[in-house]
Motif scaffolding. Structure first.
Motif, PDB file in Angstrom:
ATOM      1  N   VAL B 215      26.731  10.429 -12.281  1.00 38.56           N
ATOM      2  CA  VAL B 215      27.386  10.940 -13.485  1.00 38.56           C
ATOM      3  C   VAL B 215      28.038   9.755 -14.170  1.00 38.56           C
ATOM      4  N   GLY B 216      27.788   9.556 -15.450  1.00 35.00           N
ATOM      5  CA  GLY B 216      28.405   8.429 -16.140  1.00 35.00           C
ATOM      6  C   GLY B 216      28.029   8.395 -17.596  1.00 35.00           C
ATOM      7  N   THR B 217      28.605   7.425 -18.318  1.00 31.74           N
ATOM      8  CA  THR B 217      28.248   7.277 -19.723  1.00 31.74           C
ATOM      9  C   THR B 217      26.828   6.732 -19.779  1.00 31.74           C
ATOM     10  N   PRO B 218      26.171   6.890 -20.929  1.00 26.86           N
ATOM     11  CA  PRO B 218      24.792   6.400 -21.022  1.00 26.86           C
ATOM     12  C   PRO B 218      24.683   4.920 -20.628  1.00 26.86           C
ATOM     13  N   LEU B 219      25.634   4.100 -21.088  1.00 22.74           N
ATOM     14  CA  LEU B 219      25.535   2.666 -20.772  1.00 22.74           C
ATOM     15  C   LEU B 219      25.777   2.373 -19.302  1.00 22.74           C
ATOM     16  N   GLU B 220      26.705   3.106 -18.697  1.00 21.13           N
ATOM     17  CA  GLU B 220      26.938   2.929 -17.251  1.00 21.13           C
ATOM     18  C   GLU B 220      25.650   3.185 -16.472  1.00 21.13           C
ATOM     19  N   THR B 224      24.269   0.045 -14.702  1.00 21.14           N
ATOM     20  CA  THR B 224      24.529   0.058 -13.256  1.00 21.14           C
ATOM     21  C   THR B 224      24.057   1.361 -12.629  1.00 21.14           C
ATOM     22  N   PRO B 225      22.753   1.553 -12.578  1.00 25.06           N
ATOM     23  CA  PRO B 225      22.243   2.783 -11.944  1.00 25.06           C
ATOM     24  C   PRO B 225      22.623   2.833 -10.473  1.00 25.06           C
ATOM     25  N   ALA B 226      23.056   3.998 -10.015  1.00 23.63           N
ATOM     26  CA  ALA B 226      23.599   4.104  -8.655  1.00 23.63           C
ATOM     27  C   ALA B 226      22.531   4.004  -7.579  1.00 23.63           C
ATOM     28  N   ALA B 344      18.670 -13.989 -13.595  1.00 23.78           N
ATOM     29  CA  ALA B 344      19.287 -13.514 -12.347  1.00 23.78           C
ATOM     30  C   ALA B 344      20.359 -12.464 -12.610  1.00 23.78           C
ATOM     31  N   GLU B 345      21.119 -12.641 -13.699  1.00 19.18           N
ATOM     32  CA  GLU B 345      22.226 -11.713 -13.954  1.00 19.18           C
ATOM     33  C   GLU B 345      21.724 -10.328 -14.386  1.00 19.18           C
ATOM     34  N   ARG B 346      20.434 -10.243 -14.721  1.00 13.55           N
ATOM     35  CA  ARG B 346      19.877  -8.955 -15.149  1.00 13.55           C
ATOM     36  C   ARG B 346      19.173  -8.211 -14.012  1.00 13.55           C
ATOM     37  N   LEU B 347      19.214  -8.775 -12.819  1.00 13.65           N
ATOM     38  CA  LEU B 347      18.509  -8.119 -11.709  1.00 13.65           C
ATOM     39  C   LEU B 347      19.358  -6.990 -11.115  1.00 13.65           C
ATOM     40  N   HIS B 348      18.706  -5.916 -10.715  1.00 14.56           N
ATOM     41  CA  HIS B 348      19.375  -4.819  -9.994  1.00 14.56           C
ATOM     42  C   HIS B 348      18.869  -4.869  -8.568  1.00 14.56           C
ATOM     43  N   VAL B 349      19.772  -4.716  -7.604  1.00 15.51           N
ATOM     44  CA  VAL B 349      19.351  -4.814  -6.212  1.00 15.51           C
ATOM     45  C   VAL B 349      19.684  -3.502  -5.485  1.00 15.51           C
ATOM     46  N   PHE B 350      18.702  -2.954  -4.797  1.00 15.99           N
ATOM     47  CA  PHE B 350      18.891  -1.691  -4.063  1.00 15.99           C
ATOM     48  C   PHE B 350      18.505  -1.906  -2.608  1.00 15.99           C
ATOM     49  N   ARG B 351      19.227  -1.234  -1.726  1.00 13.15           N
ATOM     50  CA  ARG B 351      18.880  -1.290  -0.306  1.00 13.15           C
ATOM     51  C   ARG B 351      17.649  -0.400  -0.099  1.00 13.15           C
ATOM     52  N   ALA B 352      16.632  -0.905   0.574  1.00 15.82           N
ATOM     53  CA  ALA B 352      15.414  -0.100   0.769  1.00 15.82           C
ATOM     54  C   ALA B 352      15.685   1.081   1.689  1.00 15.82           C
ATOM     55  N   ASP B 354      18.467   3.174   2.136  1.00 15.33           N
ATOM     56  CA  ASP B 354      19.035   4.396   1.537  1.00 15.33           C
ATOM     57  C   ASP B 354      18.826   4.461   0.025  1.00 15.33           C
ATOM     58  N   GLU B 355      18.154   3.463  -0.532  1.00 18.53           N
ATOM     59  CA  GLU B 355      17.821   3.390  -1.963  1.00 18.53           C
ATOM     60  C   GLU B 355      19.058   3.275  -2.853  1.00 18.53           C
ATOM     61  N   ASN B 356      20.236   2.971  -2.260  1.00 16.92           N
ATOM     62  CA  ASN B 356      21.450   2.846  -3.072  1.00 16.92           C
ATOM     63  C   ASN B 356      21.606   1.431  -3.619  1.00 16.92           C
ATOM     64  N   ARG B 357      22.347   1.347  -4.728  1.00 14.20           N
ATOM     65  CA  ARG B 357      22.554   0.066  -5.396  1.00 14.20           C
ATOM     66  C   ARG B 357      23.521  -0.802  -4.596  1.00 14.20           C
ATOM     67  N   ILE B 358      23.255  -2.118  -4.578  1.00 15.32           N
ATOM     68  CA  ILE B 358      24.234  -3.065  -4.022  1.00 15.32           C
ATOM     69  C   ILE B 358      24.922  -3.682  -5.237  1.00 15.32           C
ATOM     70  N   PRO B 359      26.254  -3.531  -5.359  1.00 19.35           N
ATOM     71  CA  PRO B 359      26.939  -4.056  -6.558  1.00 19.35           C
ATOM     72  C   PRO B 359      26.649  -5.542  -6.738  1.00 19.35           C
ATOM     73  N   THR B 360      26.264  -5.909  -7.944  1.00 20.54           N
ATOM     74  CA  THR B 360      25.963  -7.327  -8.195  1.00 20.54           C
ATOM     75  C   THR B 360      27.249  -8.069  -8.531  1.00 20.54           C
TER      76      THR B 360
END
Lengths: 328, 370
Positions: B215-220, B224-226, B344-352, B354-360
């Motif tokens: 749940v978040g604003t469109p930009l969030e 930063t997709p969860a 590099a600053e535009r990369l999103h990283v997820f743990r394989a 649990d598929e959750n985001r790792i905060p950059t």
């Protein structure tokens, strides 16, 4: 397998080429634009011979007199048959009419139609509404209500006559619970009641099915919108269900009226010929008896009565369709 | 007007749990969009709010009032249906007035409200027509009008634009946004179209398999997709994903061996992953830089939209198509090898796992500066 297929292919090709020859010939003679008539011909012939020709003959008979059945032996008498049917001092009093039996039948038929149509509409509508609501066993109940429609009218008449007989099932039940026997079919009220009741029982499945189809065609979200609008149940029924069901109800009304005016076989068998007295003598019975069951066979008079009945039905149907169009 | 609170709501259809313990708070006057693929439970959740379905477990509050067991009408909400659900045998005027007549409202008041709504939606000239004599867009406006006249505490929209053509959809979208500003009402809007969600919502709820993914604003949601699902669902064209394995976490930098890209540095804190851990790296097509860079893409085909170009192609050893984006018209051909860079600053990283985001680290810095 492939051999069979190729053999079939050759056979079909051969058949097509045979049929092609006469059709090509016809097309050359009458032109391509008239070809649709050739394809419609079989149907037109069947309709012509079995529908339009009898209607034409009927009208013709209505204007002729005598007791002969062969048309060439019948003298043309103009409107005499109609004059005979409609010469009445007071149309509400059948015995003041020259053809009193006709007017008794008309009166009986009018009452029968009014009560059967309203009763059947109410019963079919309520049954369809209930069937629309239930989810379990809908197919079963639909089949149960439809089953009598599959029976022959004569069978229906006989079965119910046996039920309602002085020594029948219903009377034995009445006796079992300590009541007096009722001789249903010799009582004017009860005989009429059962004629109408049996007609409704016999045909309600058919009309229920038409109404149920209409109910199920109403989108569910319209009812949901009405629920969100806070519409009370009765108002949902009168302001949403009924108007949206109107096209189906008009079909039911037209069919029902035509069939009710034509009531004959099951009532004739059930009441053993329209009794007691003339309490259940209806228009078609009058026509049948005038033409075929009396000593002097008045085909012309019976045809005139048929024509009159057809015209009245046509007018009523047109009025109903007109009203339905207006309601849309 | 009122707030909405959904408290641990569960909905079962037979043995199937379609809404799994969902909780959500919608503020008074907020525009919340429920978005997700078909069958994710978004429409069911909306119907639970409307009272068209019974809640199996949990509570729903409108304002401070628990409406869980209340009828739809008692909830003082209005709903616009996907099919519009107009009464086909009634004129537009009667359609608008019908709900008010149920409340036994004064005739003058009904007429006033109908004219106000008709005026607001440009329906004045259509009031005596039947729905079948209206276009799709006009029907939609009548459906909205029917909601407005009741002056409800909340508006619910169930995919209201999905039956309109593309042009009309954009136009009606604008009208609904304008309406929200004008009425300042709470609105809950269901759609499967993420562009609709991004352009209309104050906040978006991404649903999947009966749960709320984020749940978040469109930009969030965009920045930063969860998790992998949200990352893949929000944004068009879809985010590119690459499988990766952490090779080193020493010296404060995390590097990973990434399928098709080789060894790359990841913008995540070194203590957030372990050596050998499986990851999924994501990058949006719009964040790729075509022209220069260490990576090579073999072009398969391209989509030129005039002002921008999407290039689809493959990396060596990667099965899936990769999408690159250029902010102008770009001429290329299938089989051509293109160089590109992934900042590099535009990369999103997820743990394989649990598929959750790792905060950059970039997001964390942004968060800290806010």
């Amino acid at each position: 397998m492939t051999q069979v297929k190729s053999l079939l292919g050759t056979l079909v090709g051969w058949l097509v080429s045979i049929i092609e020859i006469p059709f090509n010939l016809i097309e050359r003679v009458i032109g391509g634009r008239r070809m649709p008539w050739v394809f419609m011909l079989p149907n037109l012939v069947i309709f012509g011979v079995f529908t339009f020709l009898p209607i034409g003959l009927l009208v013709f008979y209505a204007f002729t007199g005598g007791t002969e059945i062969v048309l060439t032996d019948r003298p043309f008498i103009g409107l005499d048959n109609f004059t005979r049917l409609f010469s009445c001092e007071n149309f509400l009093s059948p015995y003041s009419c020259r053809e009193s039996m006709f007017w008794i039948a008309v009166q009986n038929t009018v009452w029968y139609v009014l009560l059967t149509v309203s009763g059947m509409l109410a019963v079919s509508l309520i049954t369809a509404l209930v069937l629309d609501k239930i989810t379990k066993g809908r197919g079963f109940f639909r089949a149960v209500f439809f089953y009598p429609v599959l029976l022959s009218p004569v069978v229906v008449g006989l079965v119910w006559r046996w039920f309602l007989d002085t020594n029948g099932l219903l009377n034995s039940l009445l006796v079992d619970i300590g009541m007096e026997r009722i001789i249903f079919m010799l009582d004017v009220f009860w005989s009429r009641f059962w004629v109408i009741g049996v007609s409704i029982w016999f045909q309600m499945g058919f009309y229920t099915l038409i109404i149920l189809a209409g109910l199920q065609a109403i989108p569910r979200d319209i009812y949901e919108a009405a629920a969100i609008d806070g519409t009370p149940r009765w108002r949902v029924f009168t302001n949403i269900t009924l108007p949206m069901l109107m096209p189906n109800l008009v079909v039911v009304l037209v069919l029902l009226m035509i069939r009710s005016v034509q009531v004959f076989d099951e009532a004739y068998v059930l009441t053993n010929g329209g009794g007691p007295g003339t309490a259940n003598t209806f228009l078609v019975q009058y026509i049948y008896e005038t033409a075929f069951a009396s000593d002097i066979r008045l085909y012309g008079l019976a045809s005139a009565a048929s024509v009159a009945m057809g015209v009245v039905l046509l007018i009523l149907t047109l009025i109903q369709l007109g009203l339905a169009k207006k309601a849309e | 007007m009122a707030s909405l609170s959904i408290d641990h709501v569960v909905k079962n259809f037979g043995n199937v749990e379609v809404i799994k313990d969902v909780s959500l708070k919608v503020k008074d006057g907020e525009f919340v969009v429920l978005v997700g693929p078909s069958g994710c439970g978004k429409s069911t959740l909306l119907r639970l709010i409307a009272g068209l379905e019974d809640v199996t477990k949990g509570d729903i509050f409108v304002g401070d009032e628990n409406v869980t067991r209340r009828s739809p009408a008692q909830r003082r909400i209005a709903m616009v249906f996907q099919s519009y659900a107009l009464y086909p045998h009634m004129s537009v005027r009667k359609n608008l007035a019908f709900g008010l007549e149920n409340l036994r409202m004064d005739r003058k008041e009904i007429n006033d409200r109908v004219s106000r709504a008709a005026d607001m939606l440009g329906l004045e000239k259509l009031l005596d027509r039947r729905p079948k004599a209206l276009s799709g867009g006009q029907r939609q406006r009548v459906a909205i009008g029917r909601a407005i006249v009741r002056e409800p505490s909340m508006f619910l929209f169930d995919e209201p634009l999905s039956n309109l053509d593309a042009k009309l959809r954009v136009q009606t979208r604008g009208e609904i946004i304008k309406l929200h500003r004008q009425l300042k009402s709470t609105m809950v809007y269901v759609t499967h179209d993420q562009v609709e969600a991004m352009t209309m919502a104050d906040r978006i709820v991404v649903m999947h398999d009966g749960i709320m993914e984020q749940v978040g604003t469109p930009l969030e949601l965009f920045d930063t997709p969860a998790n992998l699902f949200v990352a893949g669902f929000i944004g068009s064209p879809k985010m590119n994903f690459f499988d990766a394995t952490v090779t080193s976490t020493s010296g404060g930098t995390v590097t990973a061996d990434t399928t098709g890209l080789g060894e790359i540095a990841l913008p995540i804190p070194s203590d957030s992953v372990k050596d050998g851990e499986k990851l999924v790296i994501g990058v949006r097509p719009s964040h790729t830089e075509v022209g220069e860079g260490p990576f090579r893409l073999t072009v398969e085909y391209q989509e030129s939209l005039g002002t921008e170009t999407f290039i689809y192609g493959r990396l060596a050893g990667v099965e899936e198509l990769i999408t690159l984006h250029v902010q102008h018209h770009y001429e290329t051909d299938s089989g051509v090898e293109l160089s590109f860079n992934l900042p590099a600053e535009r990369l999103h990283v997820f743990r394989a796992s649990d598929e959750n985001r790792i905060p950059t680290t970039t997001a964390m810095q942004k968060g800290a500066s806010q």
